[in-house]
Structure formats: structure tokens, C-alpha cells
Enzyme design. Structure first.
Site, PDB file in Angstrom:
ATOM      1  N   ARG A 123      17.470  68.611 123.399  1.00 53.43           N
ATOM      2  CA  ARG A 123      17.413  70.018 123.838  1.00 53.43           C
ATOM      3  C   ARG A 123      18.507  70.209 124.895  1.00 53.43           C
ATOM      4  NH1 ARG A 123      11.721  72.604 125.050  1.00 53.43           N
ATOM      5  NH2 ARG A 123      12.868  74.466 124.404  1.00 53.43           N
ATOM      6  N   ARG A 158       7.265  69.254 126.151  1.00 57.91           N
ATOM      7  CA  ARG A 158       8.257  70.273 126.508  1.00 57.91           C
ATOM      8  C   ARG A 158       8.087  70.562 127.997  1.00 57.91           C
ATOM      9  NH1 ARG A 158       4.989  73.008 128.801  1.00 57.91           N
ATOM     10  NH2 ARG A 158       6.537  74.638 128.995  1.00 57.91           N
ATOM     11  N   GLY A 159       8.983  71.416 128.519  1.00 53.40           N
ATOM     12  CA  GLY A 159       9.005  71.650 129.960  1.00 53.40           C
ATOM     13  C   GLY A 159      10.039  70.701 130.560  1.00 53.40           C
ATOM     14  N   ALA A 160      10.924  71.248 131.401  1.00 49.49           N
ATOM     15  CA  ALA A 160      12.087  70.481 131.852  1.00 49.49           C
ATOM     16  C   ALA A 160      11.744  69.125 132.492  1.00 49.49           C
ATOM     17  CB  ALA A 160      12.922  71.353 132.791  1.00 49.49           C
ATOM     18  N   GLN A 162       3.826  79.845 125.075  1.00 52.97           N
ATOM     19  CA  GLN A 162       3.459  78.793 126.044  1.00 52.97           C
ATOM     20  C   GLN A 162       2.553  79.338 127.150  1.00 52.97           C
ATOM     21  OE1 GLN A 162       6.540  79.358 124.899  1.00 52.97           O
ATOM     22  NE2 GLN A 162       7.839  77.544 124.934  1.00 52.97           N
ATOM     23  N   ASP A 166      14.910  75.679 134.073  1.00 53.55           N
ATOM     24  CA  ASP A 166      15.463  74.577 133.277  1.00 53.55           C
ATOM     25  C   ASP A 166      16.802  74.084 133.784  1.00 53.55           C
ATOM     26  OD1 ASP A 166      13.522  76.102 131.427  1.00 53.55           O
ATOM     27  OD2 ASP A 166      13.787  74.114 130.548  1.00 53.55           O
TER      28      ASP A 166
HETATM   29  O1  MRU Z   1      10.813  75.769 125.812  1.00 54.88           O
HETATM   30  P1  MRU Z   1       9.953  75.177 126.898  1.00 54.88           P
HETATM   31  O2  MRU Z   1       8.491  75.365 126.683  1.00 54.88           O
HETATM   32  O3  MRU Z   1      10.319  73.738 127.181  1.00 54.88           O
HETATM   33  O4  MRU Z   1      10.346  76.012 128.183  1.00 54.88           O
HETATM   34  C1  MRU Z   1       9.804  75.665 129.418  1.00 54.88           C
HETATM   35  C2  MRU Z   1      10.229  76.550 130.507  1.00 54.88           C
HETATM   36  O5  MRU Z   1      10.970  77.485 130.339  1.00 54.88           O
HETATM   37  C3  MRU Z   1       9.749  76.167 131.882  1.00 54.88           C
HETATM   38  O6  MRU Z   1       9.622  77.289 132.695  1.00 54.88           O
HETATM   39  C4  MRU Z   1      10.764  75.205 132.512  1.00 54.88           C
HETATM   40  O7  MRU Z   1      11.043  74.146 131.661  1.00 54.88           O
HETATM   41  C5  MRU Z   1      10.293  74.690 133.805  1.00 54.88           C
HETATM   42  S1  MRU Z   1       8.946  73.571 133.627  1.00 54.88           S
HETATM   43  C6  MRU Z   1       8.432  73.087 135.155  1.00 54.88           C
END
Ligand code: MRU
Length: 349
Positions: A96, A53-55, A201, A242
Site C-alpha cells: 500500500r 489495515r491502518g497505518a 471502516q 497516513d
Molecule cells: O484504508 P485504511 O483503512 O488503512 O485507512 C486508515 C486510515 O485512513 C486511518 O485514519 C490512518 O491509517 C491512521 S490509523 C491510526
């Protein structure tokens, strides 16, 4: 295979030429376990279940997913191959909806295939593109950290939300990159970490990776931010993102919006750190960014324990939109965008 244990935190993902190895983030911090991904469909499931996960991380993973998909396509004509690959890309991109990096990476892989223009060596070309996207992510994050560090001072307390660190990317992270670079340079920054309901997270990933690196880390509940700001503990807020719309509105983990309001109330700078691949000029403003809704069980259960009455109604948007007017600056690898963002973003993208 040899896994990279960069700065003591295990790598988010590794490509060994045959399969994609993903650090299963749903098992952290208790366990360091990897899953081997051999198909695009398996990757889609890992993204949906948030094992990765994470963009930026899901973008890089999707690039490798396109390589895995391409290897299973049996079409021999270039046109039919492209059509089949595009279908696989759409399947991956739909895992997603909010983080634009996912669709961006799929689009870049499709462009690489189209530009190659023929069947021979196409698989090698796609693998090369995925490896390039991976390498660029690490380089971009380091640059973001350098620019972010220029906005911070020794001894600063910095509040962050969710996880925008090395676990959300391939190295360094975006919002957390400045912490790692500060440490390399003997500058001390204090991290205040929102636990980040409903999936924690902040607690399970951000606190974990910062502590692994020996960074001064304090975990707080999401509803404590205003108090800490009032107490003078927070000098800046730094979050990841994101998707950034053309006017600077930014989607990030739900709760970021309210944090921005509180920061504005106290006159505390609110920084968003993100690679250029997170900017989506096709969205004129934040209302056009799709917000992922996830299962209500993420709210009613913690692990296997039910913490709410059976049958209660739930609403679980995973992201919210921080309006541009609450953002002090957007830090990208190509430079820092300052308000008015509609103009400054154009000069960066
Ligand atoms: O739902 P997630 O854990 O994927 O959400 C992640 C975030 O909101 C992060 O802040 C975002 O993806 C930036 S990651 C460098």
C-alpha cells in the site's frame, strides 16, 4: 496461543515467535477470526486485501513480515543476505503506497540488520527489533491519547473519520486513544463516527471498538457532518493520518479533506493524531504524497450486492490530503505541533 483481549476488543495482531496472527478486519463486526501468516508474501496479500489495515498496524505487521522473510533467506554471506532481505522489504512496502509507516518499518528493520553487521544471531536481532517496534507503537499511542485529552473537555462531542483506533494500531489507536484514556479517568466524551465510504471502516471498526469499550458512540453517514456541526453537536474533529508532509499537509482516508473544510467553516478545531513515524520529511508538501487508488468494485458493491448500474465508470482514491491551513494541531507522542507546521514539525521529528 493466548490472545490479548485488551479493553474487550480483540488484538489487531499477535506474534508468537513462529507466525503472525492477524485479526481479519474484513470480517468484523460479525466475526472474530484470526489468520496465521507464515510468509512475507502472505502478509503482503493480507495488507492489500485490508485484513490488516491502518497505518501503524501495517507498519508493525511489516516489521514481523521482515522476520518471516529473513527466515526463508538461504544466503550465507552477510552482503547477499542483506540484498535478499531488501528485496523482500520492497515487496512488502509496495503493498500500500500512502501510509508511510509501512516503508518506515521496513527501513528500520533493514537498518537493524545493517547495524548488526554479521550473520550470527541476525535473525534474533531482527525479531527483537520487530518486538520493539510493536511495543513502541502501544506506548506512543498512549502518549498521543494523553496529549490529545489535554485539548478536550468533559462532555465534548468529537467527530472522527475512518478507523484510527486500536484496530488500526496495536493498542489505543491514535485519534481514538483519547476516548480510552478519558474513560479510564472518568471523563465523558461522545464519539460521532462517520461511516466512511466506500469500505465502512467507521461503521464496522470504529463504532465496533468504541462500543466494545462502552464509549458513547453515534454512527452517522459521511454526508451528515455539516449538519451536526451546525447543530452544535461537534466540539472537535479528531482523525488519524497516513502520512504528514514537512509543511503539515496530511493524507488520511478520503473524505477527511472535506471534513476539514466544514470544520473550518464552523470554527471547530480539527486535530490530527499520529506517531512521529507517520511524518515524512522527504515530502515537502501533500502533493508529493502518493495516493492509493483501489478497485471500483468497492464503490459499486456493498458486500455481494451491486448498487450501481453494471459498467458504470468509477474513480476510487482511498485517501485525500488535508491542507495544513485546515489543521489546528498535529498530536504526536513527542509533543503537539502547532502552526506554522514547517517549523514545529522539525522540532518534533
Ligand atoms: O484504508 P485504511 O483503512 O488503512 O485507512 C486508515 C486510515 O485512513 C486511518 O485514519 C490512518 O491509517 C491512521 S490509523 C491510526
Amino acid at each position: 496461543m493466548a490472545r490479548r483481549y485488551g479493553m474487550k476488543t480483540p488484538s489487531t495482531l499477535e506474534w508468537d515467535g513462529r507466525c503472525l496472527e492477524l485479526l481479519d478486519q474484513t470480517r468484523l463486526p460479525a466475526e472474530t477470526a484470526y489468520i496465521d501468516i507464515y510468509t512475507a508474501q502472505a502478509l503482503r496479500e493480507a495488507i492489500m486485501s485490508m485484513q490488516v489495515r491502518g497505518a501503524p498496524a501495517i507498519g508493525v505487521a511489516a516489521a514481523y513480515g521482515m522476520v518471516l522473510a529473513a527466515r526463508t533467506i538461504t544466503e550465507t554471506s552477510f552482503k547477499a543476505f542483506l540484498r535478499a532481505l531488501n528485496k523482500e522489504g520492497e515487496m512488502l512496502a509496495s503493498a500500500r503506497p500512502t501510509a508511510v509507516n509501512l516503508a518506515w518499518a521496513v527501513g528500520r528493520m533493514m537498518d537493524a540488520a545493517r547495524m548488526h553487521g554479521r550473520m550470527p544471531q541476525l535473525l534474533e536481532r531482527l525479531e527483537h527489533e520487530a518486538v520493539t517496534i510493536h511495543k513502541e507503537d502501544t506506548q506512543n499511542n498512549r502518549r498521543i491519547g494523553e496529549l490529545a485529552l489535554g485539548l478536550l473537555k468533559d462532555g465534548y462531542g468529537i467527530l472522527t473519520h475512518c478507523n484510527a483506533g486500536m484496530l488500526a494500531t496495536t493498542q489505543y489507536g491514535t485519534a481514538l486513544s483519547a476516548f480510552y484514556l478519558a474513560q479510564e479517568r472518568g471523563i465523558s466524551l461522545k464519539a460521532y463516527v462517520d461511516e466512511t465510504r466506500p469500505r465502512f471502516q467507521g461503521a464496522s471498526l470504529t463504532a465496533y471498538e468504541l462500543m466494545q469499550a462502552g464509549i458513547d458512540t453515534t454512527l452517522i453517514c459521511d454526508n451528515m457532518a455539516a449538519l451536526l456541526m451546525k447543530q452544535g453537536k461537534i466540539n472537535a474533529v479528531m482523525t488519524g493520518c497516513d502520512r504528514v508532509a514537512a509543511n503539515g499537509d496530511a493524507a488520511n482516508k478520503v473524505g477527511t479533506f472535506s471534513l476539514s473544510i466544514v470544520a473550518k467553516h464552523f470554527g471547530i478545531p480539527f486535530y490530527v493524531a499520529a506517531p512521529v513515524s507517520t511524518i515524512d520529511l522527504a515530502c515537502s508538501n501533500g502533493s508529493q504524497i502518493p495516493i492509493e487508488e483501489r478497485s471500483g468494485e468497492e464503490i459499486t458493491r456493498i458486500g455481494k450486492t451491486c448498487i450501481a448500474p453494471e459498467g458504470v465508470k468509477t474513480y476510487n482514491p482511498a485517501f485525500d490530503i488535508t491542507p495544513a491551513e485546515n489543521i489546528t494541531a498535529i498530536i504526536t507522542e513527542r509533543g503537539i505541533a502547532w502552526p506554522p507546521f514547517r517549523e514545529s514539525i522539525k522540532t518534533i521529528v
